[in-house]
Design an enzyme around this catalytic site. Structure first.
Site, PDB file in Angstrom:
ATOM      1  N   LYS A  98       0.968  -1.246  -0.232  1.00 47.94           N
ATOM      2  CA  LYS A  98       0.048  -0.032  -0.098  1.00 47.94           C
ATOM      3  C   LYS A  98       0.760   0.989  -0.170  1.00 47.94           C
ATOM      4  CE  LYS A  98      -3.824   2.143   0.275  1.00 47.94           C
ATOM      5  NZ  LYS A  98      -3.322   2.925  -1.100  1.00 47.94           N
ATOM      6  N   LYS A 134       5.372   1.637  -3.221  1.00 45.29           N
ATOM      7  CA  LYS A 134       4.990   3.036  -3.655  1.00 45.29           C
ATOM      8  C   LYS A 134       5.540   3.064  -5.579  1.00 45.29           C
ATOM      9  CE  LYS A 134       4.567   7.352  -2.346  1.00 45.29           C
ATOM     10  NZ  LYS A 134       3.800   7.697  -0.967  1.00 45.29           N
ATOM     11  N   GLY A 173      -2.459   8.267  -4.165  1.00 42.44           N
ATOM     12  CA  GLY A 173      -2.238   9.607  -4.840  1.00 42.44           C
ATOM     13  C   GLY A 173      -0.960   9.786  -4.088  1.00 42.44           C
ATOM     14  N   ASP A 174      -0.141  10.843  -4.438  1.00 35.35           N
ATOM     15  CA  ASP A 174       1.158  11.441  -3.755  1.00 35.35           C
ATOM     16  C   ASP A 174       1.330  12.707  -4.522  1.00 35.35           C
ATOM     17  OD1 ASP A 174       3.373  10.886  -1.588  1.00 35.35           O
ATOM     18  OD2 ASP A 174       4.235  11.632  -3.374  1.00 35.35           O
ATOM     19  N   THR A 218      -4.574  13.377   5.181  1.00 29.25           N
ATOM     20  CA  THR A 218      -3.096  13.559   5.445  1.00 29.25           C
ATOM     21  C   THR A 218      -2.788  15.145   6.195  1.00 29.25           C
ATOM     22  OG1 THR A 218      -2.764  12.546   3.461  1.00 29.25           O
ATOM     23  CG2 THR A 218      -0.753  13.536   4.610  1.00 29.25           C
ATOM     24  N   SER A 385      -6.646   5.939   3.716  1.00 29.84           N
ATOM     25  CA  SER A 385      -6.970   4.941   2.713  1.00 29.84           C
ATOM     26  C   SER A 385      -7.227   3.518   3.027  1.00 29.84           C
ATOM     27  CB  SER A 385      -5.540   4.698   1.870  1.00 29.84           C
ATOM     28  OG  SER A 385      -5.418   6.058   1.099  1.00 29.84           O
TER      29      SER A 385
HETATM   30  P1  NDP Z   1       0.715  17.732  -4.347  1.00 30.53           P
HETATM   31  O1  NDP Z   1       1.091  17.401  -5.641  1.00 30.53           O
HETATM   32  O2  NDP Z   1      -0.562  17.993  -4.130  1.00 30.53           O
HETATM   33  O3  NDP Z   1       1.329  19.268  -3.864  1.00 30.53           O
HETATM   34  C1  NDP Z   1       2.771  19.098  -3.834  1.00 30.53           C
HETATM   35  C2  NDP Z   1       3.436  20.528  -3.230  1.00 30.53           C
HETATM   36  O4  NDP Z   1       4.733  20.437  -3.098  1.00 30.53           O
HETATM   37  C3  NDP Z   1       2.943  21.640  -4.344  1.00 30.53           C
HETATM   38  O5  NDP Z   1       2.944  23.123  -3.562  1.00 30.53           O
HETATM   39  C4  NDP Z   1       4.446  21.646  -5.145  1.00 30.53           C
HETATM   40  O6  NDP Z   1       4.728  22.994  -5.624  1.00 30.53           O
HETATM   41  C5  NDP Z   1       5.411  21.259  -3.801  1.00 30.53           C
HETATM   42  N1  NDP Z   1       6.664  20.632  -4.431  1.00 30.53           N
HETATM   43  C6  NDP Z   1       6.679  19.368  -4.828  1.00 30.53           C
HETATM   44  N2  NDP Z   1       7.956  19.095  -5.390  1.00 30.53           N
HETATM   45  C7  NDP Z   1       8.580  20.209  -5.118  1.00 30.53           C
HETATM   46  C8  NDP Z   1       9.778  20.527  -5.155  1.00 30.53           C
HETATM   47  N3  NDP Z   1      10.950  19.515  -5.632  1.00 30.53           N
HETATM   48  N4  NDP Z   1      10.491  21.813  -4.861  1.00 30.53           N
HETATM   49  C9  NDP Z   1       9.711  22.624  -4.260  1.00 30.53           C
HETATM   50  N5  NDP Z   1       8.236  22.420  -4.027  1.00 30.53           N
HETATM   51  C10 NDP Z   1       7.681  21.150  -4.491  1.00 30.53           C
HETATM   52  O7  NDP Z   1       1.280  16.600  -3.510  1.00 30.53           O
HETATM   53  P2  NDP Z   1       0.923  16.448  -1.693  1.00 30.53           P
HETATM   54  O8  NDP Z   1       0.286  17.440  -1.177  1.00 30.53           O
HETATM   55  O9  NDP Z   1       0.189  15.020  -1.859  1.00 30.53           O
HETATM   56  O10 NDP Z   1       2.365  15.546  -1.478  1.00 30.53           O
HETATM   57  C11 NDP Z   1       3.159  16.383  -0.412  1.00 30.53           C
HETATM   58  C12 NDP Z   1       3.947  15.964   0.317  1.00 30.53           C
HETATM   59  O11 NDP Z   1       3.379  15.076   1.427  1.00 30.53           O
HETATM   60  C13 NDP Z   1       4.919  14.457  -0.476  1.00 30.53           C
HETATM   61  O12 NDP Z   1       6.263  14.649   0.202  1.00 30.53           O
HETATM   62  C14 NDP Z   1       4.228  13.473  -0.271  1.00 30.53           C
HETATM   63  O13 NDP Z   1       4.927  12.198  -0.242  1.00 30.53           O
HETATM   64  C15 NDP Z   1       3.801  13.726   1.039  1.00 30.53           C
HETATM   65  N6  NDP Z   1       2.377  12.711   1.359  1.00 30.53           N
HETATM   66  C16 NDP Z   1       1.103  12.943   0.628  1.00 30.53           C
HETATM   67  C17 NDP Z   1       0.162  12.129   1.028  1.00 30.53           C
HETATM   68  C18 NDP Z   1      -1.123  12.119   0.440  1.00 30.53           C
HETATM   69  O14 NDP Z   1      -1.899  11.525   1.117  1.00 30.53           O
HETATM   70  N7  NDP Z   1      -1.218  12.926  -0.666  1.00 30.53           N
HETATM   71  C19 NDP Z   1       0.296  11.288   2.202  1.00 30.53           C
HETATM   72  C20 NDP Z   1       1.492  11.287   3.031  1.00 30.53           C
HETATM   73  C21 NDP Z   1       2.446  12.126   2.674  1.00 30.53           C
HETATM   74  P3  NDP Z   1       4.887  22.864  -7.325  1.00 30.53           P
HETATM   75  O15 NDP Z   1       3.462  22.798  -7.705  1.00 30.53           O
HETATM   76  O16 NDP Z   1       5.530  24.128  -7.506  1.00 30.53           O
HETATM   77  O17 NDP Z   1       5.547  21.531  -7.827  1.00 30.53           O
HETATM   78  O1  2IT Z   2       3.034   9.002   1.537  1.00 33.15           O
HETATM   79  C1  2IT Z   2       1.961   8.344   1.810  1.00 33.15           C
HETATM   80  O2  2IT Z   2       1.720   7.946   2.834  1.00 33.15           O
HETATM   81  C2  2IT Z   2       1.146   8.605   0.760  1.00 33.15           C
HETATM   82  N1  2IT Z   2       1.179   9.170  -0.440  1.00 33.15           N
HETATM   83  C3  2IT Z   2      -0.441   7.944   0.961  1.00 33.15           C
HETATM   84  C4  2IT Z   2      -0.559   6.638   0.422  1.00 33.15           C
HETATM   85  C5  2IT Z   2      -1.844   5.946   0.302  1.00 33.15           C
HETATM   86  O3  2IT Z   2      -1.886   4.707   0.165  1.00 33.15           O
HETATM   87  O4  2IT Z   2      -2.889   6.590   0.928  1.00 33.15           O
END
Ligand code: NDP
Ligand code: 2IT
Length: 453
Positions: A98, A134, A173-174, A218, A385
């Site tokens: 997952k 992942k 998603g991520d 999250t 999830s």
């Molecule tokens: P999104 O794609 O929704 O948003 C990502 C955000 O981070 C954007 O504002 C983006 O800016 C910025 N960003 C991404 N890459 C870079 C970079 N290289 N340098 C600067 N800014 C950057 O992603 P999420 O909000 O889903 O994910 C954000 C973080 O949270 C990640 O680390 C992800 O692994 C983690 N995460 C996500 C979960 C989820 O359920 N979605 C669960 C747990 C962790 P820009 O638009 O300019 O690229």
């Molecule tokens: O980093 C994370 O935990 C996620 N992007 C969410 C993974 C999931 O299966 O909901």
């Protein structure tokens, strides 16, 4: 990097780390994630000698399966592009693999492996039956039309579908993968397999198998966890100045929950800069700019009176009580940690995966700042999830309130678990060690019980 020096590891684990370096040359992010876990689980080595005899450490750092594939697609002008797709099925001791899918131009095998490795222990901490995995692609969704996104997702799923299933591997998603992409991916899976396997992907739309509160989970979960940390220090979010990096799914809902709890989010960012809004971010405007119109934080600044868009320096230059990095790996280096400490930060909790560098973590911890690693504090997304999978298995759907309440309880439980493990192993207040120890032990014991796998 000097503080990934293997002489700091327990002697038994030095050879494990060396073999990871030898077998995975150049995979810096994967090395970093493995080192952090090995550094903090040292106390287990003596207490659980059977893990050494059973080569548990050597096995847990090697993915069960790694899949890499070609993803060809055509853009709106008919030009053909080729990207590389990944799915790393890291560990299935506790349940089906997952973890999310990331679409970003920086994606490579090292990044997917670091994320998959962290996911094993995060998923273990949720207490729910999910293994770790992942995936993703080095595809850049920025500036692409809906039709291009759809064609990419369809091509990606044409290969991925043969590797996944509700009891095998369940992506979500991520970065770069949200509700729109999950829709296109699900549609293509259903078309090829001729099965409405609701439980094959999470983060689905609410009318076709999605869970209430998954979109928020999250960010909300991060703030529920941080709130427990503040409570443990006799304080709360009320009246706190908070800086949130990123402006995607995690950042938006973290900011919303902070403000519901009485804090003020004074800044958010994206990869082009950050916006300062001392009156507190207007969440509805931010959601409209980012989720509906898919614009940038600079557009938020130009539409919001009193807000300023800044491209110089870093968002971490802003004085704040609480910092929530919610963008990407290694976005909070030691210089930023030192600035935050100088400015009196009390708490740093990770919404992103591995946003704080090892040197920055050490600086924060030595300065007495409460610091939570993502595998504990951002576990609310994957936990919800797993709740979506439960609802899919029962062919049912719970209300927003019921799901949010379960999420809240899970985050409280993860906080309790991480604090208890840190206490038990003689490192009270160390949330990194607590999370790694608690997460690791459950997976390791399951692997022992399941024989040589
Ligand atoms: P999104 O794609 O929704 O948003 C990502 C955000 O981070 C954007 O504002 C983006 O800016 C910025 N960003 C991404 N890459 C870079 C970079 N290289 N340098 C600067 N800014 C950057 O992603 P999420 O909000 O889903 O994910 C954000 C973080 O949270 C990640 O680390 C992800 O692994 C983690 N995460 C996500 C979960 C989820 O359920 N979605 C669960 C747990 C962790 P820009 O638009 O300019 O690229
Ligand atoms: O980093 C994370 O935990 C996620 N992007 C969410 C993974 C999931 O299966 O909901």
């Amino acid at each position: 990097m000097s503080n990934l020096d293997s002489s700091r590891l327990s002697p038994r684990l030095q050879s494990v780390y060396q073999s990871v370096l030898d077998a995975n040359p150049g995979q810096a992010e994967f090395h970093q994630a493995v080192f952090e876990v090995l550094l903090t689980i040292g106390p287990i080595v003596d207490r659980r000698p059977e893990y050494s005899d059973l080569a548990l450490y050597e096995r847990i750092v090697e993915p069960e399966r790694q899949i890499m594939f070609r993803v060809p697609w055509t853009d709106d002008s008919g030009k053909i592009h080729v990207n590389r797709g990944f799915r790393v099925e890291f560990n299935s001791a506790l349940g089906p693999y997952k973890g999310g899918l990331r679409f970003h131009p920086t994606v490579n095998l090292s990044i997917i492996k670091f994320l998959g490795f962290e996911q094993i222990f995060k998923n273990s901490l949720t207490g729910l039956p999910i293994g770790g995995g992942k995936g993703g692609a080095n595809f850049d969704p920025k500036g692409k039309s809906d039709a291009e996104i759809m064609r990419f997702c369809q091509s990606f799923m044409t290969e991925l579908q043969r590797h996944i299933g509700p009891d095998t591997d369940v992506p979500a998603g991520d970065i770069g993968v949200g509700g729109r992409e999950i829709g296109y991916l699900f549609g293509q899976y259903k078309r090829i397999r001729n099965r409405f396997d609701a439980g094959v992907l999470t983060g689905k739309g609410l009318t076709w198998g999605g869970s209430y509160a998954r979109t928020e989970a999250t960010g909300y979960g991060l703030v529920y966890y941080a709130d427990e940390m503040l409570k443990a220090r006799g304080t709360s979010f009320d009246g706190k100045k908070v800086v949130v990096s990123g402006s995607g799914n995690v950042a938006i809902y973290a900011a919303q929950k902070v403000q519901q709890l009485g804090g003020t989010v004074i800044a958010v960012s994206d990869s082009s800069g950050y916006v300062v809004d001392q009156n507190g971010i207007d969440i509805e405007l931010l959601k409209d700019v980012k989720e509906v119109r898919r614009l940038r934080v600079s557009d938020y600044a130009s539409e919001r009176e009193g807000a300023e868009f800044v491209t110089k320096g870093s968002i971490w230059d802003l004085p704040c009580d609480v910092a929530l990095p919610c963008a990407t790996q290694n976005e909070l280096p030691v210089e930023a940690a030192e600035t935050l400490i100088r400015n009196g930060v009390q708490l740093v909790a990770e919404g992103a995966n591995m946003p704080t560098t090892p040197e920055a973590i050490e600086a924060l911890q030595s300065a007495g700042v409460a610091y939570a690693p993502g595998k504990a504090s951002n576990a609310g997304g994957v936990a919800t999830s797993a709740l979506e999978m439960q609802q899919n298995s029962g062919r049912t759907q719970w209300s927003f309130e019921e799901t949010d309440q379960k999420l809240h309880q899970i985050m409280v439980d993860i906080h309790t678990q991480t604090v208890a493990a840190a206490d038990e192993y003689g490192v009270p207040g160390d949330y990194v060690a607590g999370a790694n120890l608690a997460g690791f032990l459950k997976v390791a014991d399951a692997m022992v019980a399941q024989g040589l796998i």
